[in-house]
Design a protein around this motif. Sequence first.
Motif, short mmCIF file in Angstrom:
data_model
loop_
_atom_site.label_atom_id
_atom_site.label_comp_id
_atom_site.label_asym_id
_atom_site.label_seq_id
_atom_site.Cartn_x
_atom_site.Cartn_y
_atom_site.Cartn_z
N LYS A 209 0.79 -1.22 0.00
CA LYS A 209 0.00 0.00 0.00
C LYS A 209 0.83 1.28 0.00
O LYS A 209 0.69 2.13 -0.89
N TYR A 210 1.69 1.45 1.01
CA TYR A 210 2.42 2.71 1.14
C TYR A 210 3.34 2.96 -0.05
O TYR A 210 3.36 4.06 -0.62
N VAL A 211 4.12 1.95 -0.46
CA VAL A 211 5.08 2.17 -1.55
C VAL A 211 4.39 2.47 -2.88
O VAL A 211 4.96 3.12 -3.75
N ASP A 212 3.15 2.01 -3.03
CA ASP A 212 2.42 2.25 -4.29
C ASP A 212 1.74 3.61 -4.31
O ASP A 212 1.19 4.00 -5.35
N GLY A 213 1.74 4.32 -3.20
CA GLY A 213 1.17 5.66 -3.19
C GLY A 213 0.82 6.12 -1.80
O GLY A 213 0.18 5.39 -1.04
N VAL B 281 0.63 12.85 -12.14
CA VAL B 281 1.91 13.36 -11.65
C VAL B 281 2.23 12.72 -10.30
O VAL B 281 1.37 12.69 -9.40
N LEU B 282 3.46 12.22 -10.15
CA LEU B 282 3.89 11.56 -8.93
C LEU B 282 5.23 12.14 -8.48
O LEU B 282 5.95 12.75 -9.27
N VAL B 283 5.56 11.91 -7.20
CA VAL B 283 6.86 12.31 -6.67
C VAL B 283 7.48 11.11 -5.94
O VAL B 283 6.82 10.49 -5.10
N ALA B 284 8.72 10.80 -6.29
CA ALA B 284 9.48 9.78 -5.57
C ALA B 284 10.32 10.51 -4.53
O ALA B 284 11.43 10.96 -4.81
N GLU B 285 9.79 10.64 -3.33
CA GLU B 285 10.37 11.52 -2.32
C GLU B 285 11.77 11.12 -1.86
O GLU B 285 12.58 11.98 -1.51
N ALA B 286 12.06 9.84 -1.84
CA ALA B 286 13.38 9.39 -1.37
C ALA B 286 14.49 9.89 -2.28
O ALA B 286 15.65 10.00 -1.86
N ILE C 52 5.27 8.20 -4.21
CA ILE C 52 5.45 6.75 -4.32
C ILE C 52 6.80 6.36 -3.74
O ILE C 52 7.72 7.18 -3.64
N GLY C 53 6.93 5.09 -3.36
CA GLY C 53 8.19 4.57 -2.86
C GLY C 53 9.11 4.17 -4.00
O GLY C 53 8.66 3.97 -5.14
N LEU C 54 10.38 4.03 -3.71
CA LEU C 54 11.35 3.66 -4.74
C LEU C 54 11.13 2.24 -5.26
O LEU C 54 11.49 1.93 -6.40
N GLU C 55 10.52 1.38 -4.46
CA GLU C 55 10.20 0.04 -4.93
C GLU C 55 9.22 0.12 -6.12
O GLU C 55 9.34 -0.62 -7.09
N ASN C 56 8.25 1.02 -5.99
CA ASN C 56 7.29 1.23 -7.07
C ASN C 56 7.98 1.80 -8.30
O ASN C 56 7.73 1.36 -9.43
N LEU C 57 8.84 2.78 -8.09
CA LEU C 57 9.57 3.39 -9.20
C LEU C 57 10.44 2.36 -9.91
O LEU C 57 10.47 2.31 -11.16
#
Length: 363
Positions: free
Chosen positions: A66-70, A229-234, A144-149
């Motif tokens: 859930k979290y990593v996908d958004g 539009v998404l942001v990969a915050e890490a 999104i999390g880096l796993e998703n990216l």
Amino acid sequence: MHRKFIAAAMLLAFAVVAVAGPAMAQEGAKFKQFHTIVDYKFVAKYAKMPKPKGVMIIDSRPYKPKYVDGYIPTAVSIPASQFDKMADKLPKDKGELLIFYCGGLACPLSHKSAYAAEAMGYTNVKVYAAGFPDWKKHAPYYSIGLENLNARINEGGNYLLVDARPYKKFLAGAIPSAIGIPERDFAAKRGLLPVDKMGTTLIYYCGGYACALSHKSAVMARSLGYKHVLVAEAGYPGWKEMFGAADTAVQAGEAEGAVDTAWFLKTIKDNPGAILLIDVRDPEEYAAGHFPSAINMPVDMVEKKAKEIPTDKPIVFSCATGSRAGEAYYLFKDIRPDVDKVFYLEATNKFGDDNSYEVHPNK
């Protein structure tokens, strides 16, 4: 008199429903709802960068998937199932504002976590009961999390990854398949963004969780009309820590400027981020199927945008038969003779609509 009594009773009933709010809207909900509920407008004041002081937004859903996908921008992951083990992530100041959320009105996780935090002595606790589904409905972007990216990079799809850091930072190292559009140069370089504003997903990143550049760029992209539009915050620091840096040693083919086909196939399978792969076919051809990690830039755009194409990693041009890829290679070399690590794929390529591919080297 009897009618007046009935009318008054109905008004009282409506008033009770209005006061009860989401609690009565959740038919069949069997969990105890938290006593202080907030809405999207309240949360949006805090879910932004630079991150406001004295507040923490907490995602109570499971970290994966859930979290990593958004998730809501700036939110930290403290799953309700792991609350006791991860409670040390909460702020030391128990007067800080805590906003818990999860998967919507029927989800009990945020309420459970909020009560647990209150039991620990936190005095300013809220629950965004409508949760992430409501955020996606109203907000200009989410994170999104880096796993998703990483999955998107490996699987391909209609996306463009954009590094919002200063260009020198981008040239020093970037996430695979990214192009560099510094936040301060957004207006000047917005021509690098794809024409398709409805179907292409833009993913921004910058220098990590404390960096606001990707968030600012995401908001500006939405203002231009981009729907997804998404942001990969890490950001890049997180990517290096999780996946390491890419190997950029390229094996050349026999023809001038050509990349070795076997090396190319192994690279796009095992380490697609090691190269910047540019598909120079028309957008319609690209949309019908392409190499998963490729970005689309037709030959005429390569000529126009050559000076803006990132050179921090080897560039490989591809097309359907090698002809247009070779043309793009020579055009690029004429405009930027200083760039050594640029190649093209001398091969005939067939693509499926699921981005599967067959590559046959030209003899």
